[in-house]
Design a protein around this motif. Sequence first.
Motif, PDB file in Angstrom:
ATOM      1  N   ALA A  27      66.210 -10.616  -2.742  1.00  0.00           N
ATOM      2  CA  ALA A  27      65.881 -10.530  -1.309  1.00  0.00           C
ATOM      3  C   ALA A  27      66.720  -9.461  -0.627  1.00  0.00           C
ATOM      4  N   PHE A  28      68.012  -9.451  -0.953  1.00  0.00           N
ATOM      5  CA  PHE A  28      68.874  -8.421  -0.355  1.00  0.00           C
ATOM      6  C   PHE A  28      68.446  -7.024  -0.808  1.00  0.00           C
ATOM      7  N   ALA A  29      68.065  -6.898  -2.091  1.00  0.00           N
ATOM      8  CA  ALA A  29      67.623  -5.596  -2.603  1.00  0.00           C
ATOM      9  C   ALA A  29      66.349  -5.148  -1.912  1.00  0.00           C
ATOM     10  N   PHE A  30      65.425  -6.098  -1.668  1.00  0.00           N
ATOM     11  CA  PHE A  30      64.184  -5.757  -0.977  1.00  0.00           C
ATOM     12  C   PHE A  30      64.467  -5.247   0.440  1.00  0.00           C
ATOM     13  N   ASN A  31      65.304  -5.978   1.165  1.00  0.00           N
ATOM     14  CA  ASN A  31      65.632  -5.556   2.541  1.00  0.00           C
ATOM     15  C   ASN A  31      66.336  -4.212   2.549  1.00  0.00           C
ATOM     16  N   SER A  32      67.264  -4.056   1.607  1.00  0.00           N
ATOM     17  CA  SER A  32      68.012  -2.800   1.567  1.00  0.00           C
ATOM     18  C   SER A  32      67.096  -1.622   1.213  1.00  0.00           C
ATOM     19  N   ALA A  33      66.200  -1.839   0.208  1.00  0.00           N
ATOM     20  CA  ALA A  33      65.286  -0.751  -0.187  1.00  0.00           C
ATOM     21  C   ALA A  33      64.349  -0.389   0.943  1.00  0.00           C
ATOM     22  N   THR A  34      63.826  -1.424   1.624  1.00  0.00           N
ATOM     23  CA  THR A  34      62.915  -1.165   2.748  1.00  0.00           C
ATOM     24  C   THR A  34      63.609  -0.358   3.845  1.00  0.00           C
ATOM     25  N   ARG A  35      64.828  -0.758   4.174  1.00  0.00           N
ATOM     26  CA  ARG A  35      65.558  -0.066   5.238  1.00  0.00           C
ATOM     27  C   ARG A  35      65.859   1.379   4.846  1.00  0.00           C
ATOM     28  N   GLN A 158      55.240   0.903   1.900  1.00  0.00           N
ATOM     29  CA  GLN A 158      55.161  -0.423   1.279  1.00  0.00           C
ATOM     30  C   GLN A 158      54.860  -0.319  -0.218  1.00  0.00           C
ATOM     31  N   THR A 159      53.999   0.616  -0.559  1.00  0.00           N
ATOM     32  CA  THR A 159      53.683   0.802  -1.982  1.00  0.00           C
ATOM     33  C   THR A 159      54.917   1.232  -2.762  1.00  0.00           C
ATOM     34  N   LEU A 160      55.694   2.116  -2.130  1.00  0.00           N
ATOM     35  CA  LEU A 160      56.906   2.581  -2.804  1.00  0.00           C
ATOM     36  C   LEU A 160      57.900   1.435  -3.019  1.00  0.00           C
ATOM     37  N   VAL A 161      58.089   0.576  -1.978  1.00  0.00           N
ATOM     38  CA  VAL A 161      59.001  -0.566  -2.104  1.00  0.00           C
ATOM     39  C   VAL A 161      58.498  -1.530  -3.178  1.00  0.00           C
ATOM     40  N   SER A 162      57.158  -1.758  -3.159  1.00  0.00           N
ATOM     41  CA  SER A 162      56.582  -2.673  -4.152  1.00  0.00           C
ATOM     42  C   SER A 162      56.790  -2.144  -5.568  1.00  0.00           C
ATOM     43  N   ASN A 163      56.627  -0.835  -5.736  1.00  0.00           N
ATOM     44  CA  ASN A 163      56.838  -0.253  -7.065  1.00  0.00           C
ATOM     45  C   ASN A 163      58.277  -0.429  -7.528  1.00  0.00           C
ATOM     46  N   ILE A 164      59.221  -0.254  -6.580  1.00  0.00           N
ATOM     47  CA  ILE A 164      60.636  -0.430  -6.943  1.00  0.00           C
ATOM     48  C   ILE A 164      60.909  -1.871  -7.368  1.00  0.00           C
ATOM     49  N   LEU A 165      60.359  -2.836  -6.581  1.00  0.00           N
ATOM     50  CA  LEU A 165      60.579  -4.239  -6.913  1.00  0.00           C
ATOM     51  C   LEU A 165      59.926  -4.604  -8.237  1.00  0.00           C
ATOM     52  N   LEU A 166      58.713  -4.063  -8.465  1.00  0.00           N
ATOM     53  CA  LEU A 166      58.060  -4.361  -9.739  1.00  0.00           C
ATOM     54  C   LEU A 166      58.862  -3.807 -10.908  1.00  0.00           C
ATOM     55  N   ASN A 167      59.446  -2.626 -10.705  1.00  0.00           N
ATOM     56  CA  ASN A 167      60.279  -2.049 -11.763  1.00  0.00           C
ATOM     57  C   ASN A 167      61.520  -2.895 -12.035  1.00  0.00           C
ATOM     58  N   LEU A 168      61.981  -3.631 -10.980  1.00  0.00           N
ATOM     59  CA  LEU A 168      63.103  -4.545 -11.189  1.00  0.00           C
ATOM     60  C   LEU A 168      62.639  -5.877 -11.759  1.00  0.00           C
ATOM     61  N   PHE A 169      61.438  -6.334 -11.334  1.00  0.00           N
ATOM     62  CA  PHE A 169      60.972  -7.668 -11.710  1.00  0.00           C
ATOM     63  C   PHE A 169      60.674  -7.778 -13.206  1.00  0.00           C
ATOM     64  N   PHE A 170      60.005  -6.786 -13.747  1.00  0.00           N
ATOM     65  CA  PHE A 170      59.606  -6.882 -15.148  1.00  0.00           C
ATOM     66  C   PHE A 170      60.812  -6.948 -16.100  1.00  0.00           C
ATOM     67  N   PRO A 171      61.867  -6.148 -15.879  1.00  0.00           N
ATOM     68  CA  PRO A 171      63.050  -6.353 -16.729  1.00  0.00           C
ATOM     69  C   PRO A 171      63.663  -7.751 -16.574  1.00  0.00           C
TER      70      PRO A 171
END
Length: 458
Positions: A27-35, A158-171
């Motif tokens: 959650a913190f990573a999502f907020n930080s990446a979005t900001r 939003q697409t860029l943030v989602s891509n970053i999170l997906l790249n973190l989620f799969f590992p």
Amino acid sequence: MSPSTLTRKLYLRIAPVVVVTILVIGAFAFNSATREINNIYDAQLINDANVLWGLLHNRLRHSPERTPQQVDDIDFNMDNQLAFNEDADDYADAHMFRAWVDGKIMFYSSTAFLSDVPYQKAGFTDLSYRGENWRVYSLPIPASGIVMEVGEKISLRQTLVSNILLNLFFPLLVLVPMIGFLIWLGIHNGLRTIHGLVHQIRTRSPDDLSAIAVEDIPRDLLPLGRSINQLLDKLSRSLTLERRFSDLAAHQLRTPQASVKLLLQMLASTDDQQEQKAIISDLVTSNNRATHLIEQLLRLARVSHHPLNPMPVPLYHMIASTLADFGNIINSRNLDVSLEGPETAEIRTDESLLQMMISNLLDNAIKYTPVGGMIEVILSSEDEFWLISINDNGPGIPPEEREAVFNRFYRLDTLNAEGAGLGLAIVADTAERLAASVKLSTPSWGSGLRVELRLSGN
């Protein structure tokens, strides 16, 4: 249903904490990446507006042409298509710009809003256009009537943030099971020492109460190992004492029973009535001795297993009541018995054990005091303690034997009165259970025995 294992319990407590920690970090990573992405893309919009102004300011200021002109996109030719990718094309389509002069559009991109959408206020504005959310930056040029306007679709960010999170989620999908397995393995290995202790204890024979090895166990488990060894040591000493007590009790019980058997044989072989009366009298005496021994043994067992029930006890009146129980024997032996002390004395303890202890002390004093002798019971206080002193003018106990008389079945050779040698042993065991102390000495008049019982006043 079998109880859960300690490994399972620890795992079920640790694993959720790890999962929650990962979710919180996500959650913190999502907020930080979005900001951070919003800041970077906003800065890019500002830069784009300034670049456009640098490129178009001459045409905007000096061109007499007032017809809106669309700036067409220039794509790579077929030879250069391989240097292009679809993602970059999508990003390019997500941008637009418009250049305004005196409220009229002069230049605009192919992706720009139509003229029915007025230019926005200075700075950043979020708006919706044909179902798409846009982030628009307007740059008014001072004293010129010119406004440079650039924008981009918010979905791009939003697409860029989602891509970053997906790249973190799969590992993490791969790492979480591995982390769970490592936690389970760590807990299992950490509890291996406890399993070793359990194995040491489980594989022992009932007679093996020797200490377990604690040299190699972890420091935080050392108190557990030492506590187990202390318990084993107490069990060993208790078992030794119980075995010794059983042997002595059997020996002591055998003596009156042998006497009874002999007297019965003598009774069967004689026709003399006088002799029969004498034998019957001896039989009664032997039976009383055996009964007394059994009562003492039961009292001793009661001291060890009786559950403590503390309650306020009127000390003076309890001693007086116990003395009254010996009234017949005191009168028959013409003893001078006195009781002194405050009648309001009160103590909080187990009344039945205390009464049994005082009864044994008085029984000893009455038994060993000669006919016509004197017994003095004094109740007094000292600091936070109550003292009960029982003084008699009997034969007393030599100083070198005053400690040994508290052992079970220990009897003085100099005493003529009958006894099983358990009276003072009962007193010692009871005093230990009631956190009291017993001291033997000589009365102030110089002979006899003084028993001083010290009891906590709380």
